[in-house]
Design an enzyme around this catalytic site. Structure first.
Site, mmCIF file in Angstrom:
data_model
loop_
_atom_site.group_PDB
_atom_site.id
_atom_site.type_symbol
_atom_site.label_atom_id
_atom_site.label_comp_id
_atom_site.label_asym_id
_atom_site.label_seq_id
_atom_site.Cartn_x
_atom_site.Cartn_y
_atom_site.Cartn_z
ATOM 1 N N ASN A 1 44.153 54.552 23.972
ATOM 2 C CA ASN A 1 45.416 53.812 24.012
ATOM 3 C C ASN A 1 45.253 52.592 23.106
ATOM 4 O OD1 ASN A 1 47.687 52.354 24.617
ATOM 5 N ND2 ASN A 1 47.109 51.891 26.741
ATOM 6 N N TRP A 2 45.830 52.686 21.928
ATOM 7 C CA TRP A 2 45.589 51.633 20.928
ATOM 8 C C TRP A 2 46.468 50.418 21.142
ATOM 9 C CZ3 TRP A 2 44.958 54.819 15.741
ATOM 10 C CH2 TRP A 2 43.786 55.587 15.853
ATOM 11 N N LYS A 3 47.429 50.510 22.037
ATOM 12 C CA LYS A 3 48.308 49.368 22.339
ATOM 13 C C LYS A 3 48.889 48.801 21.035
ATOM 14 C CE LYS A 3 45.660 48.710 26.512
ATOM 15 N NZ LYS A 3 45.203 47.842 27.577
ATOM 16 N N HIS B 1 52.389 52.750 31.999
ATOM 17 C CA HIS B 1 51.198 51.900 31.882
ATOM 18 C C HIS B 1 51.470 50.564 32.583
ATOM 19 C CE1 HIS B 1 48.106 49.343 30.146
ATOM 20 N NE2 HIS B 1 47.434 50.452 29.914
ATOM 21 N N SER C 1 38.464 49.210 31.129
ATOM 22 C CA SER C 1 37.163 48.771 30.592
ATOM 23 C C SER C 1 36.138 49.891 30.527
ATOM 24 C CB SER C 1 36.627 47.578 31.388
ATOM 25 O OG SER C 1 37.514 46.475 31.271
ATOM 26 N N GLU D 1 50.903 47.627 31.772
ATOM 27 C CA GLU D 1 51.482 46.579 30.917
ATOM 28 C C GLU D 1 52.985 46.772 30.789
ATOM 29 O OE1 GLU D 1 48.807 47.181 27.651
ATOM 30 O OE2 GLU D 1 47.179 46.354 28.872
ATOM 31 N N GLY E 1 41.235 45.665 30.306
ATOM 32 C CA GLY E 1 41.024 44.621 29.318
ATOM 33 C C GLY E 1 40.208 43.448 29.834
ATOM 34 N N GLY F 1 41.281 51.681 26.261
ATOM 35 C CA GLY F 1 41.969 50.706 25.426
ATOM 36 C C GLY F 1 41.018 50.110 24.409
ATOM 37 N N GLY F 2 40.462 48.954 24.741
ATOM 38 C CA GLY F 2 39.631 48.194 23.802
ATOM 39 C C GLY F 2 38.594 49.027 23.064
ATOM 40 N N GLU G 1 44.359 53.630 36.665
ATOM 41 C CA GLU G 1 43.952 52.433 35.942
ATOM 42 C C GLU G 1 44.103 51.208 36.841
ATOM 43 O OE1 GLU G 1 44.105 53.103 31.429
ATOM 44 O OE2 GLU G 1 46.038 52.325 32.032
HETATM 45 P P1 PGA Z 1 40.919 48.830 28.437
HETATM 46 O O1 PGA Z 1 42.414 49.361 28.577
HETATM 47 O O2 PGA Z 1 40.036 50.018 28.174
HETATM 48 O O3 PGA Z 1 40.946 47.868 27.287
HETATM 49 O O4 PGA Z 1 40.575 48.161 29.724
HETATM 50 C C1 PGA Z 1 42.688 50.574 29.226
HETATM 51 C C2 PGA Z 1 44.174 50.812 29.224
HETATM 52 O O5 PGA Z 1 44.941 49.857 29.324
HETATM 53 O O6 PGA Z 1 44.632 51.959 29.105
#
Ligand code: PGA
Length: 257
Positions: free
Chosen positions: A15-17, A101, A217, A103, A177, A238-239, A171
Site C-alpha cells: 500500500n504505497w499511500k 483502510h 509495521s 486512514e 506507520g 505500507g512503509g 490492520e
Molecule cells: P505500515 O502501513 O506498514 O506503514 O504500518 C500499513 C498500512 O497502512 O496498510
C-alpha cells in the site's frame, strides 16, 4: 472441506499511500521484479496512487505483479466529482481495490456502510476487494478488539456472499506507520477470530479459502514470524513496501526463501 492453510496462497500487497511520482512508481516496480526473479507461489499486489496506475501497469509488464487501487467508489457513473468507478479500474487492468483502510475511515469519513457499498460494487465489476478492519489502541486496551472487528465485519460484508473474490486485512490502527507491530500471537488471535466469524456466518468452505492479511509495521525483520501464523495469509504493507529491498525480502520470506 478440511482445514488446510496450505491451500491459501500467500498474498503480499504494498500500500504505497500518497507517495512516489510517476518515474519512482515505475522504478520501484522494476526493482521489485528484479529482486524477486524466480520466486513463485505467492501473489504480489502493489497499490500506487490513481494517476500512476497506467505507469505502474507498463512497468509490471508480464511479471505477474497485480495492481490495486487504494480506494474505489460504489457508483458506476454520473455526477460524482472526483470519484473512480470499479469498472474504470477493471478497464485499465487494475484487479484489486483496498477498501476501508483506517486512514480513510479516520480522515475521509469512511464508514462500515460505505465500505459495504464499495465492496459490493467492486465485486460486481470483477475487482477484488481488500477490506481493512482493525481496532484503535484505546479499543484494544479496553478489551473491545473483538467487538470492534465483529462490527466492522458485519457492516462491511452485509449481504455479501461472494467471498472467494474477497481478501480481509487485519490492520490494528495502533500498529500502522508506528513501527510497533502486533506480536505474532496478537495477530494470530485476531485472524483466528475473523476466520471463526467467517465460518459461523458463511460456512467452512468460505472460511477455509478467504485470505486474511496482517498489516501494521510489517517489515522484513518481523515478516517471517507473522507470516508463519496459521491464519496469517499474507501482508498489507505500507512503509516497507516503498523500499524495494524490504518489500522483496518479505515476498521471498512468504514462500520460505
Ligand atoms: P505500515 O502501513 O506498514 O506503514 O504500518 C500499513 C498500512 O497502512 O496498510
Amino acid at each position: 472441506m478440511v482445514y488446510n492453510p496450505a491451500m491459501r496462497k500467500k498474498l503480499i500487497a504494498g500500500n504505497w499511500k500518497l507517495n512516489n511520482n510517476s518515474l519512482q512508481t515505475g522504478d520501484l516496480i522494476r526493482k521489485i521484479i528484479a529482486l524477486t526473479a524466480g520466486i513463485s507461489g505467492v501473489d504480489v499486489v502493489v497499490a500506487p496512487v490513481f494517476p500512476f496506475l497506467h505507469a505502474a501497469r507498463e512497468a509490471i509488464g508480464s511479471s505477474g505483479i497485480e495492481l490495486a487501487a487504494q480506494d474505489v467508489f460504489w457508483e458506476e457513473k454520473g455526477a460524482f466529482t472526483g470519484e473512480v468507478a470499479p469498472s474504470m479500474l477493471a478497464d485499465i487492468g487494475c484487479r484489486w481495490a483496498i477498501i476501508g483502510h483506517s486512514e480513510r475511515r479516520q480522515y475521509f469519513g469512511e464508514t462500515d456502510e460505505t465500505v459495504n457499498k464499495k465492496t459490493k460494487a467492486a465485486i460486481k465489476a470483477g475487482v477484488r476487494p481488500i477490506v481493512c478492519v482493525g481496532e484503535t489502541l484505546a479499543e484494544r486496551e479496553s478489551g473491545a478488539t473483538e467487538k470492534v472487528i465483529e462490527k466492522q465485519l458485519e457492516g462491511g460484508f452485509r449481504d455479501i456472499s461472494e467471498f472467494p473474490m474477497t481478501v480481509i486485512a487485519y490492520e490494528p490502527v495502533w500498529a500502522i506507520g508506528t513501527g510497533k507491530n502486533a506480536t505474532s500471537q496478537q495477530a494470530q488471535d485476531v485472524h483466528a477470530f475473523i476466520r471463526g466469524w467467517l465460518k459461523a456466518k458463511r460456512g467452512s468452505d468460505v472460511a477455509d479459502v478467504v485470505r486474511i492479511l496482517y498489516g501494521g509495521s510489517m517489515k522484513s525483520s518481523n515478516a517471517a514470524e507473522l507470516l508463519a501464523c496459521p491464519d496469517v495469509d499474507g501482508g498489507l504493507i505500507g512503509g516497507a513496501s516503498l523500499i524495494a529491498e524490504d518489500f522483496s525480502a518479505i515476498i521471498r520470506l512468504s514462500v520460505g526463501k
